[in-house]
Design a protein around this motif. Structure first.
Motif, PDB file in Angstrom:
ATOM      1  N   GLU A  65     -27.565   3.667 -12.148  1.00  0.00           N
ATOM      2  CA  GLU A  65     -27.136   4.327 -13.312  1.00  0.00           C
ATOM      3  C   GLU A  65     -27.569   3.481 -14.661  1.00  0.00           C
ATOM      4  O   GLU A  65     -27.820   4.040 -15.660  1.00  0.00           O
ATOM      5  CB  GLU A  65     -25.629   3.978 -13.505  1.00  0.00           C
ATOM      6  N   TYR A  66     -27.925   2.167 -14.475  1.00  0.00           N
ATOM      7  CA  TYR A  66     -28.466   1.481 -15.567  1.00  0.00           C
ATOM      8  C   TYR A  66     -29.920   1.998 -15.844  1.00  0.00           C
ATOM      9  O   TYR A  66     -30.339   2.054 -17.112  1.00  0.00           O
ATOM     10  CB  TYR A  66     -28.559  -0.003 -15.212  1.00  0.00           C
ATOM     11  N   CYS A  67     -30.610   2.132 -14.624  1.00  0.00           N
ATOM     12  CA  CYS A  67     -32.183   2.802 -15.062  1.00  0.00           C
ATOM     13  C   CYS A  67     -31.966   3.980 -15.645  1.00  0.00           C
ATOM     14  O   CYS A  67     -32.968   4.138 -16.446  1.00  0.00           O
ATOM     15  CB  CYS A  67     -32.715   2.611 -13.553  1.00  0.00           C
ATOM     16  N   SER A  68     -31.023   4.797 -15.221  1.00  0.00           N
ATOM     17  CA  SER A  68     -31.106   6.387 -15.676  1.00  0.00           C
ATOM     18  C   SER A  68     -30.582   6.179 -17.219  1.00  0.00           C
ATOM     19  O   SER A  68     -30.980   6.858 -17.938  1.00  0.00           O
ATOM     20  CB  SER A  68     -29.960   7.089 -15.048  1.00  0.00           C
ATOM     21  N   GLY A  69     -29.679   5.118 -17.605  1.00  0.00           N
ATOM     22  CA  GLY A  69     -29.251   5.018 -19.043  1.00  0.00           C
ATOM     23  C   GLY A  69     -30.550   4.440 -19.907  1.00  0.00           C
ATOM     24  O   GLY A  69     -30.685   5.257 -20.932  1.00  0.00           O
ATOM     25  N   MET A  70     -31.424   3.652 -19.262  1.00  0.00           N
ATOM     26  CA  MET A  70     -32.640   3.097 -20.245  1.00  0.00           C
ATOM     27  C   MET A  70     -33.538   4.550 -20.281  1.00  0.00           C
ATOM     28  O   MET A  70     -34.057   4.560 -21.212  1.00  0.00           O
ATOM     29  CB  MET A  70     -33.241   2.064 -19.288  1.00  0.00           C
ATOM     30  N   LEU A  71     -33.685   5.248 -19.301  1.00  0.00           N
ATOM     31  CA  LEU A  71     -34.778   6.341 -19.395  1.00  0.00           C
ATOM     32  C   LEU A  71     -34.030   7.199 -20.427  1.00  0.00           C
ATOM     33  O   LEU A  71     -34.602   7.994 -20.970  1.00  0.00           O
ATOM     34  CB  LEU A  71     -34.880   7.071 -17.981  1.00  0.00           C
ATOM     35  N   ASN A  72     -32.727   7.569 -20.417  1.00  0.00           N
ATOM     36  CA  ASN A  72     -32.155   8.534 -21.351  1.00  0.00           C
ATOM     37  C   ASN A  72     -32.335   8.031 -22.845  1.00  0.00           C
ATOM     38  O   ASN A  72     -32.586   9.012 -23.603  1.00  0.00           O
ATOM     39  CB  ASN A  72     -30.768   8.879 -20.971  1.00  0.00           C
TER      40      ASN A  72
END
Length: 79
Positions: A65-72
């Motif tokens: 989720e953290y990585c997805s947030g960074m990409l978003n």
């Protein structure tokens, strides 16, 4: 980056190669944080995407989720 790519191609889902790949990803991200601009932005965000995939393989969903947030965030900033 070679160990990272090799670990992602292994058919067995053992944790050892994935954990090694995660360590390599973290090293690359830390390098970029210490020396901004040391990697091309495309490479940096590809590394974040791939570490998210590695975390998914070992069921570390909070990190995914953290990585997805960074990409978003990057997607919002750059359209």
């Amino acid at each position: 980056m070679l160990r990272i790519s090799a670990a992602s191609l292994l058919p067995d889902r053992s944790l050892y190669p994935v954990e090694i790949a995660i360590e390599d990803y973290i090293h690359l991200i830390e390098w970029e944080l210490r020396q901004p601009g040391s990697h091309y932005k495309d490479t940096y965000y590809r590394v974040i995407y791939e570490i998210g995939e590695a975390y998914q393989r070992v069921d570390r969903f909070q990190e995914v989720e953290y990585c997805s947030g960074m990409l978003n965030e990057e997607r919002v900033e750059n359209g």
